[in-house]
Design a protein around this motif. Sequence first.
Motif, PDB file in Angstrom:
ATOM      1  N   LEU A 113       0.847  -1.193   0.000  1.00  0.00           N
ATOM      2  CA  LEU A 113       0.000   0.000   0.000  1.00  0.00           C
ATOM      3  C   LEU A 113       0.884   1.244   0.000  1.00  0.00           C
ATOM      4  O   LEU A 113       1.768   1.386   0.850  1.00  0.00           O
ATOM      5  N   LEU A 114       0.633   2.127  -0.949  1.00  0.00           N
ATOM      6  CA  LEU A 114       1.341   3.401  -1.068  1.00  0.00           C
ATOM      7  C   LEU A 114       0.379   4.521  -0.694  1.00  0.00           C
ATOM      8  O   LEU A 114      -0.724   4.599  -1.241  1.00  0.00           O
ATOM      9  N   ILE A 115       0.779   5.378   0.254  1.00  0.00           N
ATOM     10  CA  ILE A 115      -0.062   6.492   0.687  1.00  0.00           C
ATOM     11  C   ILE A 115       0.621   7.785   0.288  1.00  0.00           C
ATOM     12  O   ILE A 115       1.709   8.105   0.783  1.00  0.00           O
ATOM     13  N   LEU A 116       0.005   8.533  -0.604  1.00  0.00           N
ATOM     14  CA  LEU A 116       0.567   9.777  -1.125  1.00  0.00           C
ATOM     15  C   LEU A 116       0.003  10.967  -0.358  1.00  0.00           C
ATOM     16  O   LEU A 116      -1.204  11.045  -0.136  1.00  0.00           O
ATOM     17  N   GLY A 117       0.875  11.902   0.009  1.00  0.00           N
ATOM     18  CA  GLY A 117       0.416  13.073   0.747  1.00  0.00           C
ATOM     19  C   GLY A 117       0.246  12.787   2.223  1.00  0.00           C
ATOM     20  O   GLY A 117      -0.645  13.335   2.874  1.00  0.00           O
ATOM     21  N   VAL A 118       1.128  11.969   2.778  1.00  0.00           N
ATOM     22  CA  VAL A 118       0.987  11.532   4.164  1.00  0.00           C
ATOM     23  C   VAL A 118       1.315  12.642   5.159  1.00  0.00           C
ATOM     24  O   VAL A 118       1.039  12.517   6.349  1.00  0.00           O
ATOM     25  N   GLY A 119       1.886  13.749   4.687  1.00  0.00           N
ATOM     26  CA  GLY A 119       2.288  14.817   5.585  1.00  0.00           C
ATOM     27  C   GLY A 119       1.179  15.739   6.029  1.00  0.00           C
ATOM     28  O   GLY A 119       1.424  16.668   6.799  1.00  0.00           O
ATOM     29  N   GLY A 120      -0.039  15.544   5.555  1.00  0.00           N
ATOM     30  CA  GLY A 120      -1.157  16.391   5.953  1.00  0.00           C
ATOM     31  C   GLY A 120      -1.697  16.029   7.327  1.00  0.00           C
ATOM     32  O   GLY A 120      -1.118  15.214   8.059  1.00  0.00           O
ATOM     33  N   LYS A 121      -2.829  16.631   7.682  1.00  0.00           N
ATOM     34  CA  LYS A 121      -3.373  16.439   9.027  1.00  0.00           C
ATOM     35  C   LYS A 121      -3.851  15.011   9.266  1.00  0.00           C
ATOM     36  O   LYS A 121      -3.754  14.493  10.367  1.00  0.00           O
ATOM     37  N   ARG A 153       2.930  -6.954   4.271  1.00  0.00           N
ATOM     38  CA  ARG A 153       2.964  -6.004   3.145  1.00  0.00           C
ATOM     39  C   ARG A 153       3.774  -4.788   3.542  1.00  0.00           C
ATOM     40  O   ARG A 153       3.939  -4.480   4.725  1.00  0.00           O
ATOM     41  N   ARG A 154       4.253  -4.084   2.534  1.00  0.00           N
ATOM     42  CA  ARG A 154       4.902  -2.799   2.773  1.00  0.00           C
ATOM     43  C   ARG A 154       3.823  -1.720   2.837  1.00  0.00           C
ATOM     44  O   ARG A 154       2.920  -1.690   1.987  1.00  0.00           O
ATOM     45  N   ILE A 155       3.911  -0.843   3.829  1.00  0.00           N
ATOM     46  CA  ILE A 155       3.095   0.362   3.887  1.00  0.00           C
ATOM     47  C   ILE A 155       4.064   1.514   3.659  1.00  0.00           C
ATOM     48  O   ILE A 155       4.937   1.779   4.490  1.00  0.00           O
ATOM     49  N   ILE A 156       3.918   2.184   2.530  1.00  0.00           N
ATOM     50  CA  ILE A 156       4.890   3.197   2.106  1.00  0.00           C
ATOM     51  C   ILE A 156       4.235   4.573   2.202  1.00  0.00           C
ATOM     52  O   ILE A 156       3.216   4.837   1.551  1.00  0.00           O
ATOM     53  N   ALA A 157       4.822   5.429   3.014  1.00  0.00           N
ATOM     54  CA  ALA A 157       4.289   6.771   3.251  1.00  0.00           C
ATOM     55  C   ALA A 157       5.096   7.785   2.456  1.00  0.00           C
ATOM     56  O   ALA A 157       6.314   7.897   2.622  1.00  0.00           O
ATOM     57  N   VAL A 158       4.396   8.542   1.603  1.00  0.00           N
ATOM     58  CA  VAL A 158       5.065   9.465   0.677  1.00  0.00           C
ATOM     59  C   VAL A 158       4.635  10.898   0.961  1.00  0.00           C
ATOM     60  O   VAL A 158       3.445  11.190   1.099  1.00  0.00           O
ATOM     61  N   GLU A 187       7.586   2.568   5.884  1.00  0.00           N
ATOM     62  CA  GLU A 187       8.627   3.018   4.967  1.00  0.00           C
ATOM     63  C   GLU A 187       8.262   4.419   4.488  1.00  0.00           C
ATOM     64  O   GLU A 187       7.089   4.698   4.213  1.00  0.00           O
ATOM     65  N   THR A 188       9.237   5.302   4.386  1.00  0.00           N
ATOM     66  CA  THR A 188       8.963   6.663   3.924  1.00  0.00           C
ATOM     67  C   THR A 188       9.798   6.973   2.693  1.00  0.00           C
ATOM     68  O   THR A 188      10.955   6.547   2.573  1.00  0.00           O
ATOM     69  N   ILE A 189       9.188   7.740   1.778  1.00  0.00           N
ATOM     70  CA  ILE A 189       9.874   8.194   0.569  1.00  0.00           C
ATOM     71  C   ILE A 189       9.521   9.656   0.361  1.00  0.00           C
ATOM     72  O   ILE A 189       8.350  10.033   0.452  1.00  0.00           O
ATOM     73  N   ALA A 190      10.527  10.475   0.093  1.00  0.00           N
ATOM     74  CA  ALA A 190      10.295  11.881  -0.226  1.00  0.00           C
ATOM     75  C   ALA A 190      10.017  12.014  -1.719  1.00  0.00           C
ATOM     76  O   ALA A 190      10.764  11.485  -2.551  1.00  0.00           O
ATOM     77  N   CYS A 191       8.926  12.711  -2.047  1.00  0.00           N
ATOM     78  CA  CYS A 191       8.549  12.859  -3.458  1.00  0.00           C
ATOM     79  C   CYS A 191       7.648  14.071  -3.616  1.00  0.00           C
ATOM     80  O   CYS A 191       6.719  14.274  -2.832  1.00  0.00           O
ATOM     81  N   ASP A 192       7.912  14.881  -4.632  1.00  0.00           N
ATOM     82  CA  ASP A 192       7.025  15.955  -5.061  1.00  0.00           C
ATOM     83  C   ASP A 192       6.165  15.397  -6.188  1.00  0.00           C
ATOM     84  O   ASP A 192       6.673  15.101  -7.276  1.00  0.00           O
TER      85      ASP A 192
END
Length: 346
Positions: free
Chosen positions: A36-44, A64-69, A88-93
Amino acid sequence: MLPLPDSVRDVRHLEELLSEPSPQAIDTLRQIPGDLLILGVGGKMGPTLARMALRASQAAGSKRRIIAVSRFGSSDVLRGQLDSAGLETIACDVLDAGQLAKLPDCPNVISMFGMKFGSTGQEALTWGLNCLAPGMVCARFAKSRIVLFSTGNVYSMRPVALGGSVETDGLAANGEYAASCIGRERLAEYQCGRFGIPLAILRLNYALEMRYGVLVDVAQRVWREEPIDVCMGYLNTIWQGDANAQAICALAYASQPPCILNIAGPETLSVRRVALQFGELLQKPVRIEGSEGLEALLSNGQKAQRLFGSPRVGIAVMMAWIADWIRRGGATHGKPTHFEVRDGKY
């Protein structure tokens, strides 16, 4: 699930509550395979949703991998916290096609990013994040199942007597923010139809926790003995933990054509009544300004509640927790919701 406490002790306790998975969320991640990939995890909402997904997956016995972007700065405290939690965290614009292309393929994607506050004066960026980027994400993850966060602002205001908008109602933009959110949905629908991607669109209205939300705004004004504007006299809200759980459950309902779901609490709340109740809870006088309009921005969340069950945390519990939190000087995000805005300018 543990019984609900009488009060929320501190931020750590709050985040444990917000990330406690519902039985339905656990069942969903038991049934749906893959990372599972979660995009925009830095919000509220993102951090607690990501932690809930991890806890639900562990409870389901699913590896499973839970990937926070997120864009994550070089000294981002949140990134360290998520890494420490086992994510797991990944920095991405997400507006950078090159960075987007480097993200790992994942069969399941939850897209949470967007821009609302500050959109007035930054209209081009608002359209880029709310409209262009979701289209890019859908094209990039053309082999995935996608849950896309949207907003109840895509609806027009409704006569209060008729109740909230339902998923089959037409969309109408009140201001550039709402227009860009309609664009987000339409571009996602186009790309998902083009590639045959299962899609669920979540129209959220509004999420709430101790540090942020419409009820927090009202309670803080009561506490400070500031006037309460009731021109936008009615609202919906839902505990953020319940909204997180519904978002995870929506993975099972992604389809083509898209499944549209309003994520909202079951009650239509009167701002005036809420303010008066907080006055009693906080033992403060209440100052009301203005008069209620006949229309308000309201959403009917019954479809999602039929699928996922009623929200676990009701309004009475939320209000008691918030009053206690504010009385004790609990931390807030310092970001008003501007729920009273009627002209669509945020």
